[in-house]
Design a protein around this motif. Structure first.
Motif, PDB file in Angstrom:
ATOM      1  N   THR A  84       1.052  -1.147  -0.013  1.00  0.00           N
ATOM      2  CA  THR A  84      -0.059   0.115  -0.010  1.00  0.00           C
ATOM      3  C   THR A  84       0.911   1.262   0.060  1.00  0.00           C
ATOM      4  OG1 THR A  84       0.111   0.325   2.383  1.00  0.00           O
ATOM      5  CG2 THR A  84      -1.726  -1.126   1.658  1.00  0.00           C
TER       6      THR A  84
ATOM      7  N   ASN B 268      -1.545  12.107  -7.690  1.00  0.00           N
ATOM      8  CA  ASN B 268      -1.972  13.141  -6.601  1.00  0.00           C
ATOM      9  C   ASN B 268      -1.960  12.574  -4.971  1.00  0.00           C
ATOM     10  OD1 ASN B 268      -2.217  15.457  -8.192  1.00  0.00           O
ATOM     11  ND2 ASN B 268      -4.501  15.021  -8.466  1.00  0.00           N
ATOM     12  N   VAL B 269      -2.246  11.329  -4.902  1.00  0.00           N
ATOM     13  CA  VAL B 269      -2.464  10.654  -3.778  1.00  0.00           C
ATOM     14  C   VAL B 269      -0.907  10.179  -3.532  1.00  0.00           C
ATOM     15  CG1 VAL B 269      -3.087   8.506  -2.536  1.00  0.00           C
ATOM     16  CG2 VAL B 269      -4.636  10.005  -3.989  1.00  0.00           C
ATOM     17  N   PHE B 270      -0.278   9.815  -4.489  1.00  0.00           N
ATOM     18  CA  PHE B 270       1.064   9.264  -4.331  1.00  0.00           C
ATOM     19  C   PHE B 270       2.063  10.550  -3.733  1.00  0.00           C
ATOM     20  CE2 PHE B 270       5.388   8.173  -5.150  1.00  0.00           C
ATOM     21  CZ  PHE B 270       5.545   6.762  -5.115  1.00  0.00           C
ATOM     22  N   ASP B 271       1.884  11.523  -4.790  1.00  0.00           N
ATOM     23  CA  ASP B 271       2.882  12.877  -4.288  1.00  0.00           C
ATOM     24  C   ASP B 271       2.489  13.336  -3.008  1.00  0.00           C
ATOM     25  OD1 ASP B 271       4.677  14.462  -5.352  1.00  0.00           O
ATOM     26  OD2 ASP B 271       3.143  16.030  -5.857  1.00  0.00           O
ATOM     27  N   ALA B 272       1.109  13.545  -2.206  1.00  0.00           N
ATOM     28  CA  ALA B 272       0.896  13.823  -1.209  1.00  0.00           C
ATOM     29  C   ALA B 272       1.347  12.825  -0.053  1.00  0.00           C
ATOM     30  CB  ALA B 272      -0.527  14.135  -0.747  1.00  0.00           C
ATOM     31  N   LYS B 273       1.548  11.660  -0.210  1.00  0.00           N
ATOM     32  CA  LYS B 273       2.027  10.581   0.758  1.00  0.00           C
ATOM     33  C   LYS B 273       3.397  10.473   0.880  1.00  0.00           C
ATOM     34  CE  LYS B 273      -2.146   7.651   0.938  1.00  0.00           C
ATOM     35  NZ  LYS B 273      -2.844   8.169   2.236  1.00  0.00           N
TER      36      LYS B 273
ATOM     37  N   ASP C  64       0.363   3.727   1.853  1.00  0.00           N
ATOM     38  CA  ASP C  64       0.500   4.088   3.107  1.00  0.00           C
ATOM     39  C   ASP C  64       1.915   3.384   3.769  1.00  0.00           C
ATOM     40  OD1 ASP C  64      -1.327   6.143   3.595  1.00  0.00           O
ATOM     41  OD2 ASP C  64      -2.837   4.391   3.441  1.00  0.00           O
TER      42      ASP C  64
ATOM     43  N   TYR D 114      -4.798  -0.760  -7.225  1.00  0.00           N
ATOM     44  CA  TYR D 114      -4.618   0.679  -7.710  1.00  0.00           C
ATOM     45  C   TYR D 114      -4.795   0.700  -9.201  1.00  0.00           C
ATOM     46  CZ  TYR D 114      -2.452   1.587  -3.118  1.00  0.00           C
ATOM     47  OH  TYR D 114      -2.123   1.837  -1.740  1.00  0.00           O
TER      48      TYR D 114
ATOM     49  N   LYS E 162      -5.510  10.845 -10.290  1.00  0.00           N
ATOM     50  CA  LYS E 162      -5.980  11.025  -8.806  1.00  0.00           C
ATOM     51  C   LYS E 162      -4.801   9.954  -8.340  1.00  0.00           C
ATOM     52  CE  LYS E 162      -9.589   8.225  -6.213  1.00  0.00           C
ATOM     53  NZ  LYS E 162     -10.154   7.453  -6.644  1.00  0.00           N
ATOM     54  N   PHE E 163      -4.107   9.000  -8.925  1.00  0.00           N
ATOM     55  CA  PHE E 163      -3.234   8.260  -8.204  1.00  0.00           C
ATOM     56  C   PHE E 163      -2.224   9.063  -7.980  1.00  0.00           C
ATOM     57  CE2 PHE E 163       0.893   5.809  -8.477  1.00  0.00           C
ATOM     58  CZ  PHE E 163       0.629   4.973  -7.696  1.00  0.00           C
TER      59      PHE E 163
END
Ligand code: ZN
Length: 277
Positions: free
Chosen positions: A153, A196-201, A155, A183, A193-194
């Motif tokens: 994941t 953006n999430v990857f970049d933020a995390k 996370d 994913y 979308k992926f």
């Protein structure tokens, strides 16, 4: 070809043979094992033979080159296996430095249904020790998992990257494993979308290389069997979107497909990818 497209090929007959093999199938970057991946072996290369490989690769414009670490590696193992994993990786990265190889792409291992605090601490300690004892010009690239192993994941990947806290700790993303792990990147919207999430995390800048493989299994199957490009359940759109994305197009793309003749990554798979550019 501006894009970096390559494959995992065999080192049978010696490392220089791998350079011949990748040229033959039309690749310009490369992934190899440093030695047999099914044992606790260390690469049979010294400073001199390593340099010869580096010179040949440069002459042929094969760049970058990566090692894929042994399948036995389990850095979360608190016993002998964990110690051996560490030693083998350090030896491999020493060879990488001689050979002009960027570093090792590693499946970190498994918590074996027991993600205890101790196992996680062992994992982080082992990665840090590898980075400390390996040459500074080598990278440790963790590969995302798709089969209930460590790094499945975003996370978990984010936590590991944060806790290791070393610029030489990088990520290899495998499309087949992402797909197995749930994913979906098959449309422009889903990919954005992926990302953006990857970049933020984690940060998109942590991605060093992509493994482009289609999947033999359905979406979110938690199995990670690779299929030829366009021949599996992922389909061509995702590969096209990733390879042409402004944030990814400068990265190396490596295939680990079974091959249309069943003999491993081949020219046909690479040509299909080139056709998507
Ligand atoms: Zn892979």
């Amino acid at each position: 070809m501006n894009h970096k497209i390559g494959a995992h090929v065999s080192i049978s007959g010696g490392y220089l043979k791998a350079l011949e093999r990748i040229i033959k199938i039309g690749g310009n970057c490369l992934q190899i094992f440093s030695t047999s991946p099914r044992g606790w072996n260390t690469p049979a290369v010294n400073e001199q033979s390593g340099k010869q490989f580096k010179i040949e690769a440069k002459k042929l414009n094969i760049d970058p080159i990566f090692f894929h670490a042994s399948y036995l590696i389990n850095l979360a193992d608190e016993g002998k296996g964990g110690h051996l994993s560490k030693q083998v990786l350090i030896a491999e990265l020493k060879a990488a430095s001689f050979m002009g190889v960027k570093g090792s792409i590693v499946h970190l291992g498994s918590f074996k249904n027991d993600k205890s605090e101790n196992k996680y601490k062992t994992l982080i300690r082992h990665i840090k020790e590898v980075l400390k004892d390996a040459p500074d010009d080598t990278l440790f690239m963790m590969e995302n998992a798709g089969n209930n192993k460590i790094g499945q994941t975003l996370d978990e990947i984010a936590q590991i990257i944060k806790d290791v806290n070393n610029g030489r700790m990088r990520i290899c993303l495998d499309t087949c494993h992402l797909f197995s792990a749930g994913y979906d990147l098959r449309t422009k919207e889903l990919l954005e979308k992926f990302m953006n999430v990857f970049d933020a995390k984690i940060g998109l800048d942590k991605i060093e290389v992509w493994h482009l493989n289609d999947s033999r299994d359905p979406f979110s199957s938690f199995r990670d069997r690779h299929e030829n490009i366009g021949g599996g359940s992922i389909g061509l759109d995702e590969f096209k979107l990733i390879m042409n994305h402004p944030k990814f197009k400068a990265l190396p793309f490596i295939i680990e497909t079974p091959g249309f003749d069943g003999n491993g990554p081949d020219k046909k798979n690479i040509d299909i990818l080139k056709g998507l550019l």
